[in-house]
Design a protein around this motif. Sequence first.
Motif, short mmCIF file in Angstrom:
data_model
loop_
_atom_site.label_atom_id
_atom_site.label_comp_id
_atom_site.label_asym_id
_atom_site.label_seq_id
_atom_site.Cartn_x
_atom_site.Cartn_y
_atom_site.Cartn_z
N ARG A 1 2.37 9.74 2.77
CA ARG A 1 2.51 8.44 3.35
C ARG A 1 2.29 7.12 2.81
NH1 ARG A 1 1.32 9.43 9.23
NH2 ARG A 1 1.06 11.73 9.34
N THR A 2 2.17 7.42 1.43
CA THR A 2 2.19 6.01 0.44
C THR A 2 3.34 6.21 -0.36
OG1 THR A 2 0.66 6.92 -1.04
CG2 THR A 2 -0.38 5.86 0.83
N GLY A 3 3.64 7.14 -0.74
CA GLY A 3 4.69 7.14 -1.61
C GLY A 3 4.40 7.05 -3.13
N PHE B 1 -0.16 -3.16 5.61
CA PHE B 1 -0.45 -3.49 6.95
C PHE B 1 -2.05 -4.06 6.79
CE2 PHE B 1 -3.01 0.14 8.34
CZ PHE B 1 -2.49 0.97 7.60
N VAL C 1 -4.54 5.25 3.57
CA VAL C 1 -3.42 4.85 3.94
C VAL C 1 -3.21 3.37 4.11
CG1 VAL C 1 -1.46 5.09 5.59
CG2 VAL C 1 -2.82 7.20 4.76
N ARG D 1 -2.16 5.01 14.57
CA ARG D 1 -2.81 3.56 14.85
C ARG D 1 -2.25 2.97 16.17
NH1 ARG D 1 -5.60 3.33 9.52
NH2 ARG D 1 -4.40 4.59 8.30
N THR E 1 0.83 -1.22 0.14
CA THR E 1 -0.16 -0.07 -0.12
C THR E 1 0.84 1.42 0.16
OG1 THR E 1 -0.09 -0.19 2.42
CG2 THR E 1 -2.14 -0.99 1.09
N ALA E 2 2.27 1.11 0.34
CA ALA E 2 3.05 2.19 0.25
C ALA E 2 4.36 1.79 -0.15
CB ALA E 2 3.08 2.65 1.68
N LEU E 3 5.27 2.76 -0.82
CA LEU E 3 6.55 2.81 -1.27
C LEU E 3 7.42 3.38 -0.52
CD1 LEU E 3 5.91 2.36 -5.22
CD2 LEU E 3 6.22 0.40 -3.46
N ARG F 1 11.29 4.85 -0.58
CA ARG F 1 12.50 5.18 -1.50
C ARG F 1 13.76 5.19 -0.64
NH1 ARG F 1 8.01 7.03 -3.74
NH2 ARG F 1 7.54 6.49 -5.77
#
Lengths: 312, 427
Positions: B171-173, A286, B299, A261, A205-207, A209
Motif C-alpha cells: 500500500r505504500t510502495g 493524504f 498507510v 476509509r 507516504t506512498a510511492l 511506480r
Amino acid sequence: MASEEDVDVELLDTLPGIGVEIARALVPTRRGGPDGQLPTRRVMITDLEQDAERFTAYSRVCGFTLRDSVPATWLHVLTFPLQVHLMAAPDFPLALAGLVHVSNEMRLHRPVDIGERLTLSSSAADLRAHRSGTQLDLLGEARVGDEVVWTGRSTYLARGKRPSGSPEDAGSLSAGAEAPADPQNPYEKAGEASKTATKIGEVPTALWRLPGGLGREYAGVSGDVNPIHLTPLTAKAFGFPRTIAHGMWTHARALAALEGRLPGAYEASVEFRKPVLLPSTVGFSFAREGEDLAFRVTSRDGSKVHLAGTVA
Amino acid sequence: MAQARNAVIVGGNRIPFGKAGGAYASVSNQDMLTAALDGLVARFGLAGQRVGEVAAGAVLKHSRDFNLTRETVLGSALDPTTPAYDLQQACGTGLEAVIQVANKIQLGQIDSAIAGGVDSASDAPIAVGEGLRRALLRANHAKTTAQRIQAFASIRPGDLAPETPRNSEPRTGLSMGEHQARTAKEWGISREAQDELAAASHHNMARAWDEGFFDDLVTPFRKLSKDQGLRPETSVEKLAKLSPVFGKGEGATMTAGNSTPLSDGAALVLVSSEEWAAERNLPVLARFVDAEVAAVDYVSGDEGLLMAPAYAVPRLLARQGLSLQDFDLYEIHEAFASTVLTTLAAWEDEEFAAERLGLDAPLGAIDRSRLNVNGSSLAAGHPFAATGGRIVASLAKMLSDKGPGSRGLISICAAGGQGVVAILEAV
C-alpha cells in the motif's frame, strides 16, 4: 445538473465510442467559440447494463479491490462517452482538441452495485470567462430508476480567447483564484496554498511506480483513447514530451489508495494541476481534516503537485 | 487471568541461519523446516509419536507449498497422524504460531504441539507476469480449443517478464527499510547508537555460541554449524565506515551493518502441558504467560510501520498488572537496530505515553544489560517466519538458567504495521 423536464434530450442506443467521437470532432466545422452557445440538450442513455468484465479490468488497472459496489470514478467513466459525444457535436462552440480537464467533482449519493442498470445523462453548462481562456462544465448524472445515485461536474478549460465583454481585470473573474500561475501550463494553479493548506506532510507516504504503458492500459478499460495517453509519438504531436497518464486514472488510483476509509456515499473533488508523464514514480499522501480526507499526488519528493483533492 | 492449566516451553530447535544465496541457496522451505523438525524430534525422543499439532508458516511461499507444514510432518520422523497447518503473520509468524498452540494447550484442546516457521530469501518464489498468468488461467478455464488458442494468442512479449517479490509494503510502495528510516529520523535515533547496538548483538551472540548456549538449540544443516551472518570481530569503528542504504541524504543512519540481512532458516519450539512433559521426563523451561498483538495505521503516515510493539506491550502489561521494569530479560527483535531503539524511545517518551497510549506516565526505561543478552536478529540473521521460534526457545532457556520466577518479554515487529509480543516465565 439542471433537472427541468422540458430540456431537449438526445437519446442514444449504445454508449458512443470515444475514438469515433474524437474523429468526428476533427471534422472542420465553424464553431461559435467563446461567444457561442452551449447546446442545451441532454445526451442520455437508459437502462444501461454495466459491463462487469470491463469493471474487473478497470478495478485492476486503477488498484481497487474488486467489489460489487463501484467507485465514483467508474460512473464517470460510464458517462464520459456522453460528454465527449456532446463536445464533439458540430454545434458545440469549442473544439474538443483544445479542451483541458482542469478539475472534477463527483457525488456518489449512495453505494451503487455493479449489477444495477443505469440511466446516464450528460449536459454542458456555464460557459464562462477564465483568466487564461474560457471554462465550461460538463454535468453528468446516473440514475437507478428515478433515483439519482451519482452526479458529476467536469470542468474544462479552452485556453486563449475569452467571451467578449468579460472584464479585463483577471482578478475580478470568479475563477481568478484558480488561474494558472504559469501561462504555459494550464494545469498549474495559482493560490494553491490558500486552497489546500492541509495537514498533509511534505514527504509522500506512498510511492506509485507507473509503467510506460499505463495510458494504453487505462485506455483499454476506460475507452478514453485520447492520443496523448497512448504513445510517446502521439503525445509529442500534441505538445507533450512523453505519454501522460489519464487524469481520471490518477484520480481513481487515489480513491483506491483511500479504500476502506471512503464512506458509502461521498463527494470527491480534484484539481488536475500538472500532467503525470509516463513512465514515472509519483508520491501520494493524504490526511484527515475533520470529517474530510485531503489527498495529493505529487512528484516523488513531494515538491510538485500533480493532483490535489478531497473526499467529503 | 484464570486459565485451566499452563502451557510450557519444553525446548526448541533450529538450523543455523544462512545468508541469502549462501549455505542454503538451493534449499527449499520444506527442506529447512524438515531439518529443524527432525532435529527437534531427535532431541526430545518424539520419533514415531503423535504430537497434538504442528503449526508453522513461511512469509515468502511458493504456491506448491500450500500445505507446507503438513507436508513437512509427512516427511519427518513424527507419526504421520500428527495434524498440522500453516499460519502466517509476516515476521510475527513464528511467535503467533507459539501463541496459537499455547492457547489450545491452555484450553485443554491439545496436550502438546510444535510451533515456529521457516523462510528462504534465496529460494524465493518468482511468479510469471500478470498478463501471462491471466492468459494461462483463461486457457486453463477454456472449454474449447478455440477458446484456448484465443487465450494463448492474447499473450504479448511484455507479459513474459517474471515478477519477483518486492520487499515493499503493497500500500505504500516503500521498503521496510525506507519506512524505518523515516521512523528513526522522527525519533532522532543516532547512527552511533544503532552501530553500538549492532556490534553488541554480534558480540553477545558470538559469546553465546562460544559458551555452548546454542548446543541444545541448534542442529547443524548442510555443513553449516553456526549462523552464517555472525561477525564476532565487528566493531563500532568498522560499522561506522558503512554507507547508509535506507533513507536519503543528510541524517540517513541505516546501513547494511545495522539492518538485518536477508537470510534463510527454520526454527521450531516444543510446547506442551506440564503433565505431558512430566510423563516423558522432559525438562520444562518456561511457562507461556500471555500475549498481545497490535497494529498501527502506517498507510496514512500516522505511525511508523514497525511501531506496533510499542502499543502491544503496554496493553499486555496492563492486563497482567506488570510494569516494564518487572522483567529479567527483554528480547526485542532487531529488524533494524533503529527499530529496537525507537521502540525503547517511545516507551520512555511522555508525549507518546499521553497522546498515543493514553497513559499518565511513560512505561520508562529498561535496564539495557537485560536486552538481547545472547544477541538477536542483527547477528543471527532474520529468516522472517523463523525468528519467533528462535527467540522463544532462546529466551525460555535463558529464563530457566536464571531460575524459577524469572520473567521475559518478547517483542516482534512485522510487515503490515503489526506487532506481536508475549511474556514467558521460568517454572
